[in-house]
Design a protein around this motif. Structure first.
Motif, PDB file in Angstrom:
ATOM      1  N   VAL A 197      16.219  44.265 -31.074  1.00  0.00           N
ATOM      2  CA  VAL A 197      16.453  43.924 -32.489  1.00  0.00           C
ATOM      3  C   VAL A 197      17.964  43.909 -32.763  1.00  0.00           C
ATOM      4  N   PHE A 198      18.441  42.779 -33.267  1.00  0.00           N
ATOM      5  CA  PHE A 198      19.855  42.629 -33.635  1.00  0.00           C
ATOM      6  C   PHE A 198      19.971  42.399 -35.137  1.00  0.00           C
ATOM      7  N   VAL A 199      21.084  42.844 -35.681  1.00  0.00           N
ATOM      8  CA  VAL A 199      21.305  42.682 -37.124  1.00  0.00           C
ATOM      9  C   VAL A 199      22.661  42.010 -37.346  1.00  0.00           C
ATOM     10  N   GLN A 206      26.601  30.828 -44.620  1.00  0.00           N
ATOM     11  CA  GLN A 206      25.906  30.236 -43.473  1.00  0.00           C
ATOM     12  C   GLN A 206      26.819  30.165 -42.243  1.00  0.00           C
ATOM     13  N   GLU A 207      28.100  29.816 -42.468  1.00  0.00           N
ATOM     14  CA  GLU A 207      29.041  29.756 -41.336  1.00  0.00           C
ATOM     15  C   GLU A 207      29.285  31.138 -40.761  1.00  0.00           C
ATOM     16  N   SER A 208      29.387  32.136 -41.642  1.00  0.00           N
ATOM     17  CA  SER A 208      29.606  33.509 -41.161  1.00  0.00           C
ATOM     18  C   SER A 208      28.430  33.947 -40.289  1.00  0.00           C
ATOM     19  N   VAL A 209      27.208  33.671 -40.767  1.00  0.00           N
ATOM     20  CA  VAL A 209      26.015  34.056 -39.997  1.00  0.00           C
ATOM     21  C   VAL A 209      25.966  33.257 -38.697  1.00  0.00           C
ATOM     22  N   GLY A 210      26.308  31.968 -38.776  1.00  0.00           N
ATOM     23  CA  GLY A 210      26.292  31.110 -37.585  1.00  0.00           C
ATOM     24  C   GLY A 210      27.241  31.632 -36.513  1.00  0.00           C
ATOM     25  N   ASN A 211      28.426  32.092 -36.901  1.00  0.00           N
ATOM     26  CA  ASN A 211      29.378  32.635 -35.921  1.00  0.00           C
ATOM     27  C   ASN A 211      28.790  33.857 -35.218  1.00  0.00           C
ATOM     28  N   ALA A 212      28.145  34.721 -36.005  1.00  0.00           N
ATOM     29  CA  ALA A 212      27.553  35.936 -35.418  1.00  0.00           C
ATOM     30  C   ALA A 212      26.377  35.569 -34.513  1.00  0.00           C
ATOM     31  N   LEU A 213      25.580  34.622 -34.967  1.00  0.00           N
ATOM     32  CA  LEU A 213      24.405  34.191 -34.203  1.00  0.00           C
ATOM     33  C   LEU A 213      24.836  33.633 -32.844  1.00  0.00           C
ATOM     34  N   ALA A 214      25.950  32.910 -32.829  1.00  0.00           N
ATOM     35  CA  ALA A 214      26.457  32.332 -31.575  1.00  0.00           C
ATOM     36  C   ALA A 214      26.982  33.426 -30.647  1.00  0.00           C
ATOM     37  N   ALA A 215      27.468  34.517 -31.232  1.00  0.00           N
ATOM     38  CA  ALA A 215      28.102  35.562 -30.420  1.00  0.00           C
ATOM     39  C   ALA A 215      27.094  36.552 -29.822  1.00  0.00           C
ATOM     40  N   LEU A 216      25.875  36.595 -30.363  1.00  0.00           N
ATOM     41  CA  LEU A 216      24.901  37.590 -29.888  1.00  0.00           C
ATOM     42  C   LEU A 216      24.523  37.324 -28.435  1.00  0.00           C
ATOM     43  N   CYS A 218      21.705  37.795 -26.358  1.00  0.00           N
ATOM     44  CA  CYS A 218      20.302  38.188 -26.499  1.00  0.00           C
ATOM     45  C   CYS A 218      19.388  37.074 -26.017  1.00  0.00           C
ATOM     46  N   ASP A 219      18.094  37.383 -25.964  1.00  0.00           N
ATOM     47  CA  ASP A 219      17.092  36.415 -25.507  1.00  0.00           C
ATOM     48  C   ASP A 219      16.454  35.729 -26.708  1.00  0.00           C
ATOM     49  N   ASP A 220      15.839  34.566 -26.449  1.00  0.00           N
ATOM     50  CA  ASP A 220      15.229  33.797 -27.532  1.00  0.00           C
ATOM     51  C   ASP A 220      14.153  34.574 -28.282  1.00  0.00           C
ATOM     52  N   ARG A 267      12.809  35.239 -34.892  1.00  0.00           N
ATOM     53  CA  ARG A 267      13.120  35.304 -33.467  1.00  0.00           C
ATOM     54  C   ARG A 267      14.445  34.565 -33.266  1.00  0.00           C
ATOM     55  N   VAL A 268      15.282  35.077 -32.364  1.00  0.00           N
ATOM     56  CA  VAL A 268      16.627  34.515 -32.212  1.00  0.00           C
ATOM     57  C   VAL A 268      16.599  33.017 -31.884  1.00  0.00           C
ATOM     58  N   GLY A 269      15.721  32.623 -30.946  1.00  0.00           N
ATOM     59  CA  GLY A 269      15.668  31.216 -30.534  1.00  0.00           C
ATOM     60  C   GLY A 269      15.354  30.303 -31.705  1.00  0.00           C
ATOM     61  N   LEU A 270      14.412  30.747 -32.554  1.00  0.00           N
ATOM     62  CA  LEU A 270      14.017  29.964 -33.719  1.00  0.00           C
ATOM     63  C   LEU A 270      15.169  29.838 -34.714  1.00  0.00           C
TER      64      LEU A 270
END
Ligand code: C5P
Length: 241
Positions: A3-5, A88-98, A100-102, A175-178
């Protein structure tokens, strides 16, 4: 399943600027001696199932945030990435940096909702694990009107049955992949939403709703810091009984 936040914390807090706490963006204001952002991060660190918390901040705030994280000993589960020009851009940057698995779970939480409780976080993680995507939503208690804006204000055009309405709060997760897929689709289409659910909805994904609470409000305007202190005081009194 890990679980990532993600905590987007790169806002400027302009709506707060007219009030008594003008000096700092709202995520850095103090509630009972503890900064709003630190409270939000701690709420998730207190849930043992959370593997890591990634905070998106403006580069100009990085030093201040690092100092606060050290002062409050938040530890090695907390990471930082650079924020963007909108949420959305802030979240997108973090999402790209995680890393983790899909099929890992990711929750996104407004840094300015410091009173989120462990039970709601747990229920959101469970709902994402079960349904693939979920958000916290507060059932509407007021009668809801649709309006048309006019030069003078607004004119009512319809009454929307309130049993059909929830007010979107956070955490919002998937889910991260989604979530990565719908972020990529939104970027390709030039779509900017104000929350993660709107990106999932436009991709046709079903998003479950977990019951939220008034306490999980967003620090937005002057007076909200005092309201948060009031809630914390009430909780302390109830705990001492
Ligand atoms: O502005 P709003 O209250 O909707 O912000 C919600 C969250 O998004 C806040 O925690 C804010 O710091 C964050 N945000 C961000 N990057 C931006 C704008 C807002 O991380 N550029």
């Amino acid at each position: 399943m890990r679980v990532f936040v993600i905590l987007p914390a790169a806002g400027m807090g302009t709506r707060m600027a007219a009030g008594s706490h003008a000096a700092a963006p709202k995520q850095f204001l103090s509630i009972g001696g503890v900064p709003v952002l630190v409270r939000s991060v701690k709420a998730f660190l207190d849930v043992p199932r959370v593997d890591a918390v990634c905070v998106a901040v403006r580069s100009s705030e990085r030093e201040r945030v690092e100092a606060q994280f050290q002062e409050f000993r938040l530890g090695p589960r907390v990471h930082m990435v650079e924020g963007g020009d909108n949420r959305q851009e802030s979240v997108g940057n973090a999402l790209a940096a995680l890393e983790c698995d899909d099929d890992d779970v990711v929750l996104v939480h407004d840094a300015v909702r410091p009173l989120i409780d462990a039970g709601t976080i747990e229920r959101t993680i469970d709902a994402v694990a079960r349904h693939g995507a979920a958000i916290v939503g507060l059932p509407a208690v007021d009668t809801i009107k649709q309006v048309e804006r006019t030069a003078d204000g607004a004119i009512i055009t319809a009454t929307i049955p309130r049993e059909l309405i929830v007010l979107a709060q956070t955490p919002q997760g998937a889910r991260v992949g989604l979530l990565r897929r719908v972020f990529a689709e939104a970027a390709a289409d030039g779509f900017t939403g104000t929350d993660e659910a709107s990106l999932l909805e436009r991709a046709g994904v079903e998003v479950a709703v977990v019951a939220g609470s008034a306490r999980n409000f967003k620090i937005t305007q002057p007076g909200d810091i005092e309201l948060a202190e009031f809630y914390l005081h009430q909780a302390a009194v109830a705990g001492a009984r």
